[in-house]
Design an enzyme around this catalytic site. Structure first.
Site, PDB file in Angstrom:
ATOM      1  N   HIS A   1      -7.302  -5.952  -0.989  1.00  0.00           N
ATOM      2  CA  HIS A   1      -6.132  -5.084  -0.875  1.00  0.00           C
ATOM      3  C   HIS A   1      -4.957  -5.791  -0.205  1.00  0.00           C
ATOM      4  O   HIS A   1      -5.098  -6.402   0.856  1.00  0.00           O
ATOM      5  CB  HIS A   1      -6.506  -3.838  -0.079  1.00  0.00           C
ATOM      6  CG  HIS A   1      -5.421  -2.805  -0.005  1.00  0.00           C
ATOM      7  ND1 HIS A   1      -4.783  -2.333  -1.129  1.00  0.00           N
ATOM      8  CD2 HIS A   1      -4.864  -2.160   1.049  1.00  0.00           C
ATOM      9  CE1 HIS A   1      -3.879  -1.431  -0.759  1.00  0.00           C
ATOM     10  NE2 HIS A   1      -3.902  -1.313   0.554  1.00  0.00           N
TER      11      HIS A   1
ATOM     12  N   ASP B   1      -9.037  -5.541  -5.623  1.00  0.00           N
ATOM     13  CA  ASP B   1      -8.618  -4.481  -4.710  1.00  0.00           C
ATOM     14  C   ASP B   1      -9.386  -3.216  -5.096  1.00  0.00           C
ATOM     15  O   ASP B   1      -9.070  -2.567  -6.091  1.00  0.00           O
ATOM     16  CB  ASP B   1      -7.111  -4.253  -4.834  1.00  0.00           C
ATOM     17  CG  ASP B   1      -6.581  -3.266  -3.799  1.00  0.00           C
ATOM     18  OD1 ASP B   1      -7.395  -2.562  -3.174  1.00  0.00           O
ATOM     19  OD2 ASP B   1      -5.349  -3.204  -3.630  1.00  0.00           O
TER      20      ASP B   1
ATOM     21  N   SER C   1       0.843  -1.190   0.000  1.00  0.00           N
ATOM     22  CA  SER C   1       0.000   0.000   0.000  1.00  0.00           C
ATOM     23  C   SER C   1       0.889   1.255   0.000  1.00  0.00           C
ATOM     24  O   SER C   1       1.731   1.395  -0.878  1.00  0.00           O
ATOM     25  CB  SER C   1      -0.972  -0.044   1.173  1.00  0.00           C
ATOM     26  OG  SER C   1      -2.021   0.880   0.986  1.00  0.00           O
TER      27      SER C   1
END
Length: 623
Positions: free
Chosen positions: A369, A338, A222
């Protein structure tokens, strides 16, 4: 007889570096510990495995910028975890480096701090309530323990740093600004002997990375996966390989979509200024200055939450614009479901890297995710580019995809992504509103127009399952008699008119009949999605109000995908306006009229039109 001595981890005090001893170290003729490789992978070495014998210390690396305007170069807080042999035996090892804005803690979460999405399109939104100041957590010398158990025993040093304006790192967070690229560059420069590290944030006692080979790899997930890409765009020498997992490669594509204000799934109303507040855990003495200069004077003045257009502010936070200097080998990882950091973030960079000729591979899975590649893939990548072991990883298949219902650790290999056997197949619409129309490869003439009425009260899943509703248009294929493999980026071209000067436009590709999974938002029924602002039909940089009743051609990509639609399902194209989970919520009632004869969908199908026609024909024959 072997002589043994006790050896403690290094720890750092302000103004001094101290050594103490905690474990035994063999000396006096014993074979030195070195990395071991088998089948092209770094193996766990027993001498590196016991964490009681790891050396841990922290320091501050001086950068080339002064983002908090205090008249001094900002220094980044860095921690090191390394095998004791890097001190006792002079062993030099490569580094796995992870940087993050999250290590020192984050601000409060909650809808009360997000932007209010309940207002008309084009209207100035009410002010947002700022997140209270973040209280730093954690204690020196350890910034984070992530990745150390995986990599230190395999013959690597693991380094962590807090990004600018977070933790004990100086400066201001900018959420994608230049300092977030230059900060990790400075750490790589220090690891390679080109920058200065100090024992304290303001002192002049230096720390030298004498234990580093000058080979560095970066990884993270991320935001932590964005920073490796940011560092690589500087072209810094010594950063040999990166493994970004679900990276945010463009903050515009995170908070906007084709001119439309769109939010990441689960964070309705979040925008870049909230993310700034959320991560700002740095020096309180400069916090007010950073809030004023970065959040208020740059973000709030530049991000344009009224029109959603792409502008210079967003262009400066789009790493696709900065790829020219990049030369590190890149193993991308992302999930096709995601809906936080949508898959286009990695696909757009992967395509550009291939065109650039940089060594690149891609790992995709069907989950949500996050989710790194299997350890074997990452190990081979770092073994090749950090240890220099010729394991032929560059000759491996370029794409690895976890097939439906397979284990994450067992991806299927393909020559590339998209699948080279895929080609675009055009689909056309046949009328059926307010029920279901048809989606067919053979256009039917004179289908006319159909109209939907916007109402944010209904979410997309409910609309897709509805047998009859005026709040969406949906067009479905016959039931498939064979599975159909989609691989690549679908594209839609819609001719539409609105009865108002502005309207949300949302498109889902779904698989029917609907079957709820454990997570209804990551169900197999949502193939992919896309969003656009019809006002931006000519350019994402210059949206113009619509003339009510006039028709416009709106063309845009849906999110990339690689999915096998099973036998017995129907592929459905759903067109609607406000997407309750992602867009603003204007008053219900906006009407969007679609010209069916001038609207088409392009799907990347493995085997092309022939493969789809075969499944379609056999289904028709079965009737």
């Amino acid at each position: 007889m072997l002589r043994r001595r006790r050896f403690f981890s290094i720890f750092t005090h302000f103004g001094a570096v101290a050594f103490a001893f905690v474990g035994s170290v063999t000396s006096g003729g014993a074979e030195p510990a070195v990395p071991v490789f088998k089948d092209g992978e770094a193996q766990v070495v027993k001498a590196f495995e016991d964490s009681d014998y790891w050396i841990r210390h922290d320091l501050w690396v001086e950068t080339e910028f002064d983002s908090d305007d205090d008249g001094k170069p900002d220094r980044m807080h860095v921690s090191v975890t390394r095998p004791q042999q890097t001190e006792t035996e002079g062993l030099k090892l490569p580094v796995v480096y992870v940087s993050s804005p999250y290590f020192a803690g984050t601000g409060k979460k909650g809808q009360e701090f997000f932007w209010d999405v309940r207002h008309e399109l084009g209207a100035t939104p009410p002010e947002r309530k700022h997140v209270p100041g973040v209280e730093r957590k954690g204690s020196r010398p350890i910034i984070s323990k992530s990745h150390v158990k995986e990599w230190v025993p395999r013959g690597y040093i693991v380094v962590h740093s807090s990004s600018p304006g977070t933790g004990l790192s100086q400066g201001c967070p900018t959420v994608g600004g230049d300092n977030e690229s230059l900060a990790p560059k400075a750490v790589v420069d220090w690891l390679c002997g080109r920058a200065h590290g100090y024992t304290t944030p303001g002192g002049d006692e230096e720390v030298v990375a004498h234990w580093c080979t000058g080979k560095v790899g970066m990884t993270g997930t991320s935001y932590n996966g964005t920073i490796p890409l940011a560092a690589a765009t500087t072209g810094v020498e010594g950063l040999e390989a990166i493994i970004p997992v679900a990276p945010n490669t463009s903050y515009y594509h995170y908070y906007r979509s084709n001119g439309l204000i769109r939010h990441p799934f689960g964070f309705l109303g979040e925008d870049i200024d909230y993310l700034y507040d959320f991560i700002h855990s740095g020096n309180e003495a400069r916090r007010d200055h950073c809030d004023c200069e970065v959040r208020d004077n740059q973000m709030l003045a530049g991000f344009d939450r009224v029109s959603g257009d792409y502008n210079d502010f967003w262009a400066g936070r789009d790493y696709l614009n900065d790829l020219e200097p990049l030369k590190a080998a890149v193993l991308m990882a992302h999930a096709f479901n995601d809906w936080n950091v949508v898959p286009e973030h990695s696909v757009r960079i992967y395509e550009a890297l291939k065109a650039k000729g940089v060594p690149a591979q891609a790992f995709f899975h069907q989950g949500g995710h996050g989710g790194p590649p299997p350890m074997k893939m990452m190990n081979r990548w770092f073994t090749r580019y950090l240890h220099g072991v010729e394991n032929d990883v560059e000759k491996d298949p370029r794409a690895w995809i976890v097939r439906e219902n397979d284990e994450r650790e067992k991806p299927t290999s393909y020559d590339d992504y998209p699948n080279p056997a895929a080609s675009p197949v055009s689909f056309h619409l046949a009328a059926g509103a307010p029920q279901r129309g048809q989606l067919t490869t053979d256009p039917a003439a004179d289908q006319g127009t159909e109209t939907l009425v916007d109402n944010f009260s209904f979410d997309g899943a409910s609309l897709a399952q509805a047998e009859w509703t005026k709040h969406r248009l949906i067009y479905v294929t016959p039931k498939l008699s064979k599975s159909v493999h989609l691989s690549g980026t679908p594209h839609i071209s819609i001719r539409l008119a609105s009865n108002k000067p502005a309207a949300n436009l949302s498109v889902w590709l779904v698989s029917l009949p609907w079957t709820e999974g454990k997570d209804s938002k990551i169900t197999d029924n949502i193939i992919t999605r896309g969003w656009a602002d019809p006002q931006n039909h000519q350019s994402i940089t210059d949206g113009q109000p619509l003339v009510p009743g006039d028709f416009y051609d709106v063309r845009f990509d849906l999110q990339p995908d690689d999915q096998v639609i099973p036998k017995g399902q129907q592929i459905g194209l759903m067109i609607f306006s406000s997407d309750r989970d992602f867009t603003l919520w204007p008053d219900p009632g906006t009407e969007i009229t679609v010209d069916l004869d001038a609207t088409s969908l392009s799907l990347p199908i493995v085997g092309g039109k022939e493969a789809f026609t075969e499944a379609e024909q056999e289904s028709a024959e079965a009737k």
